[in-house]
Design a protein around this motif. Structure first.
Motif, PDB file in Angstrom:
ATOM      1  N   ARG A 282       3.475 -21.080  -4.659  1.00 18.94           N
ATOM      2  CA  ARG A 282       4.884 -21.457  -4.515  1.00 18.94           C
ATOM      3  C   ARG A 282       5.773 -20.226  -4.338  1.00 18.94           C
ATOM      4  O   ARG A 282       5.643 -19.261  -5.078  1.00 18.94           O
ATOM      5  CB  ARG A 282       5.332 -22.250  -5.729  1.00 18.94           C
ATOM      6  N   TRP A 283       6.617 -20.257  -3.347  1.00 13.68           N
ATOM      7  CA  TRP A 283       7.611 -19.253  -2.965  1.00 13.68           C
ATOM      8  C   TRP A 283       7.069 -18.092  -2.158  1.00 13.68           C
ATOM      9  O   TRP A 283       7.840 -17.329  -1.580  1.00 13.68           O
ATOM     10  CB  TRP A 283       8.395 -18.720  -4.172  1.00 13.68           C
ATOM     11  N   VAL A 284       5.761 -17.894  -2.099  1.00 15.92           N
ATOM     12  CA  VAL A 284       5.199 -16.762  -1.363  1.00 15.92           C
ATOM     13  C   VAL A 284       5.574 -16.828   0.123  1.00 15.92           C
ATOM     14  O   VAL A 284       5.967 -15.835   0.715  1.00 15.92           O
ATOM     15  CB  VAL A 284       3.665 -16.653  -1.560  1.00 15.92           C
ATOM     16  N   GLY A 285       5.477 -18.010   0.715  1.00 15.07           N
ATOM     17  CA  GLY A 285       5.819 -18.148   2.129  1.00 15.07           C
ATOM     18  C   GLY A 285       7.246 -17.725   2.413  1.00 15.07           C
ATOM     19  O   GLY A 285       7.513 -17.014   3.387  1.00 15.07           O
ATOM     20  N   LEU A 286       8.174 -18.142   1.551  1.00 17.59           N
ATOM     21  CA  LEU A 286       9.575 -17.769   1.755  1.00 17.59           C
ATOM     22  C   LEU A 286       9.806 -16.275   1.535  1.00 17.59           C
ATOM     23  O   LEU A 286      10.604 -15.662   2.243  1.00 17.59           O
ATOM     24  CB  LEU A 286      10.490 -18.577   0.827  1.00 17.59           C
ATOM     25  N   ILE A 287       9.114 -15.691   0.576  1.00 21.05           N
ATOM     26  CA  ILE A 287       9.231 -14.245   0.345  1.00 21.05           C
ATOM     27  C   ILE A 287       8.730 -13.489   1.569  1.00 21.05           C
ATOM     28  O   ILE A 287       9.390 -12.560   2.054  1.00 21.05           O
ATOM     29  CB  ILE A 287       8.451 -13.821  -0.927  1.00 21.05           C
ATOM     30  N   LEU A 288       7.581 -13.896   2.089  1.00 19.74           N
ATOM     31  CA  LEU A 288       7.038 -13.239   3.286  1.00 19.74           C
ATOM     32  C   LEU A 288       7.988 -13.414   4.466  1.00 19.74           C
ATOM     33  O   LEU A 288       8.243 -12.469   5.216  1.00 19.74           O
ATOM     34  CB  LEU A 288       5.653 -13.790   3.619  1.00 19.74           C
ATOM     35  N   PHE A 289       8.530 -14.612   4.635  1.00 22.45           N
ATOM     36  CA  PHE A 289       9.470 -14.896   5.714  1.00 22.45           C
ATOM     37  C   PHE A 289      10.689 -13.977   5.609  1.00 22.45           C
ATOM     38  O   PHE A 289      11.144 -13.423   6.601  1.00 22.45           O
ATOM     39  CB  PHE A 289       9.884 -16.368   5.656  1.00 22.45           C
ATOM     40  N   GLU A 290      11.200 -13.789   4.397  1.00 22.73           N
ATOM     41  CA  GLU A 290      12.344 -12.892   4.160  1.00 22.73           C
ATOM     42  C   GLU A 290      12.019 -11.456   4.571  1.00 22.73           C
ATOM     43  O   GLU A 290      12.840 -10.785   5.180  1.00 22.73           O
ATOM     44  CB  GLU A 290      12.697 -12.861   2.663  1.00 22.73           C
ATOM     45  N   LEU A 291      10.823 -11.006   4.236  1.00 23.46           N
ATOM     46  CA  LEU A 291      10.454  -9.610   4.479  1.00 23.46           C
ATOM     47  C   LEU A 291      10.041  -9.341   5.923  1.00 23.46           C
ATOM     48  O   LEU A 291       9.930  -8.182   6.322  1.00 23.46           O
ATOM     49  CB  LEU A 291       9.358  -9.173   3.506  1.00 23.46           C
ATOM     50  N   LEU A 292       9.825 -10.397   6.715  1.00 24.87           N
ATOM     51  CA  LEU A 292       9.494 -10.191   8.128  1.00 24.87           C
ATOM     52  C   LEU A 292      10.641  -9.508   8.869  1.00 24.87           C
ATOM     53  O   LEU A 292      10.424  -8.832   9.868  1.00 24.87           O
ATOM     54  CB  LEU A 292       9.170 -11.520   8.817  1.00 24.87           C
ATOM     55  N   ASN A 293      11.863  -9.666   8.369  1.00 26.49           N
ATOM     56  CA  ASN A 293      13.029  -9.059   9.003  1.00 26.49           C
ATOM     57  C   ASN A 293      13.287  -7.629   8.555  1.00 26.49           C
ATOM     58  O   ASN A 293      14.268  -7.029   8.962  1.00 26.49           O
ATOM     59  CB  ASN A 293      14.278  -9.913   8.737  1.00 26.49           C
ATOM     60  N   GLY A 294      12.427  -7.106   7.691  1.00 22.46           N
ATOM     61  CA  GLY A 294      12.588  -5.727   7.239  1.00 22.46           C
ATOM     62  C   GLY A 294      12.664  -5.634   5.728  1.00 22.46           C
ATOM     63  O   GLY A 294      12.672  -6.644   5.017  1.00 22.46           O
ATOM     64  N   ALA A 295      12.741  -4.406   5.253  1.00 23.99           N
ATOM     65  CA  ALA A 295      12.754  -4.128   3.814  1.00 23.99           C
ATOM     66  C   ALA A 295      13.979  -4.754   3.154  1.00 23.99           C
ATOM     67  O   ALA A 295      15.048  -4.835   3.749  1.00 23.99           O
ATOM     68  CB  ALA A 295      12.742  -2.622   3.576  1.00 23.99           C
ATOM     69  N   LYS A 296      13.792  -5.187   1.925  1.00 24.87           N
ATOM     70  CA  LYS A 296      14.885  -5.792   1.157  1.00 24.87           C
ATOM     71  C   LYS A 296      14.831  -5.303  -0.277  1.00 24.87           C
ATOM     72  O   LYS A 296      13.758  -5.051  -0.824  1.00 24.87           O
ATOM     73  CB  LYS A 296      14.745  -7.319   1.137  1.00 24.87           C
ATOM     74  N   ARG A 297      16.005  -5.217  -0.859  1.00 22.16           N
ATOM     75  CA  ARG A 297      16.090  -4.937  -2.287  1.00 22.16           C
ATOM     76  C   ARG A 297      15.807  -6.219  -3.058  1.00 22.16           C
ATOM     77  O   ARG A 297      16.022  -7.325  -2.545  1.00 22.16           O
ATOM     78  CB  ARG A 297      17.478  -4.437  -2.650  1.00 22.16           C
ATOM     79  N   PHE A 298      15.375  -6.046  -4.286  1.00 27.86           N
ATOM     80  CA  PHE A 298      15.088  -7.195  -5.149  1.00 27.86           C
ATOM     81  C   PHE A 298      16.315  -8.090  -5.254  1.00 27.86           C
ATOM     82  O   PHE A 298      16.220  -9.314  -5.107  1.00 27.86           O
ATOM     83  CB  PHE A 298      14.661  -6.697  -6.542  1.00 27.86           C
ATOM     84  N   SER A 299      17.479  -7.490  -5.490  1.00 30.14           N
ATOM     85  CA  SER A 299      18.709  -8.271  -5.674  1.00 30.14           C
ATOM     86  C   SER A 299      19.070  -9.065  -4.415  1.00 30.14           C
ATOM     87  O   SER A 299      19.600 -10.171  -4.511  1.00 30.14           O
ATOM     88  CB  SER A 299      19.879  -7.372  -6.081  1.00 30.14           C
ATOM     89  N   GLU A 300      18.778  -8.525  -3.233  1.00 26.95           N
ATOM     90  CA  GLU A 300      19.037  -9.245  -1.984  1.00 26.95           C
ATOM     91  C   GLU A 300      18.150 -10.486  -1.891  1.00 26.95           C
ATOM     92  O   GLU A 300      18.617 -11.569  -1.531  1.00 26.95           O
ATOM     93  CB  GLU A 300      18.756  -8.354  -0.769  1.00 26.95           C
TER      94      GLU A 300
END
Length: 111
Positions: free
Chosen positions: A19-37
């Protein structure tokens, strides 16, 4: 051949279907992100997001980059192994666009 394929396939599905891994990966496909983002963008608790990021780091799918600025900046990004999931995630998105209706989502959220 099959005896080697099935456990690998099962392990891969176990990782990306958590659960949530797919969305996390999808978020990171656009580049690096901070935890808070990520925490602001995803409907997930900070604790669970942290657990999933640690798991993805352990699997060498996500890397944690620490920048020695003040204050310290920490970003998460996909490794080469993580980026190799891009076509898989894009195809799942295509499949969802074609086959998953808004009605299906509403019914699932009620369950």
């Amino acid at each position: 051949m099959m005896e080697n394929l099935c456990p690998r396939f099962e392990n891969a599905m176990e990782i990306i279907s958590k659960r949530w891994v797919g969305l996390i990966l999808f978020e990171l496909l656009n580049g690096a992100k901070r935890f808070s983002e990520m925490e602001a963008d995803l409907p997930i608790s900070g604790r669970l997001l942290s657990d999933r990021l640690k798991m993805l780091e352990k699997e060498n799918i996500v890397e944690r980059n620490i920048y020695s600025e003040f204050p310290v900046r920490i970003e998460y990004s996909l490794t080469d192994k993580g980026m190799s999931l891009k076509p898989v995630i894009e195809e799942i998105q295509n499949w969802a666009d074609d086959w998953v209706s808004a009605k299906d989502i509403k019914e699932k959220s009620k369950a």
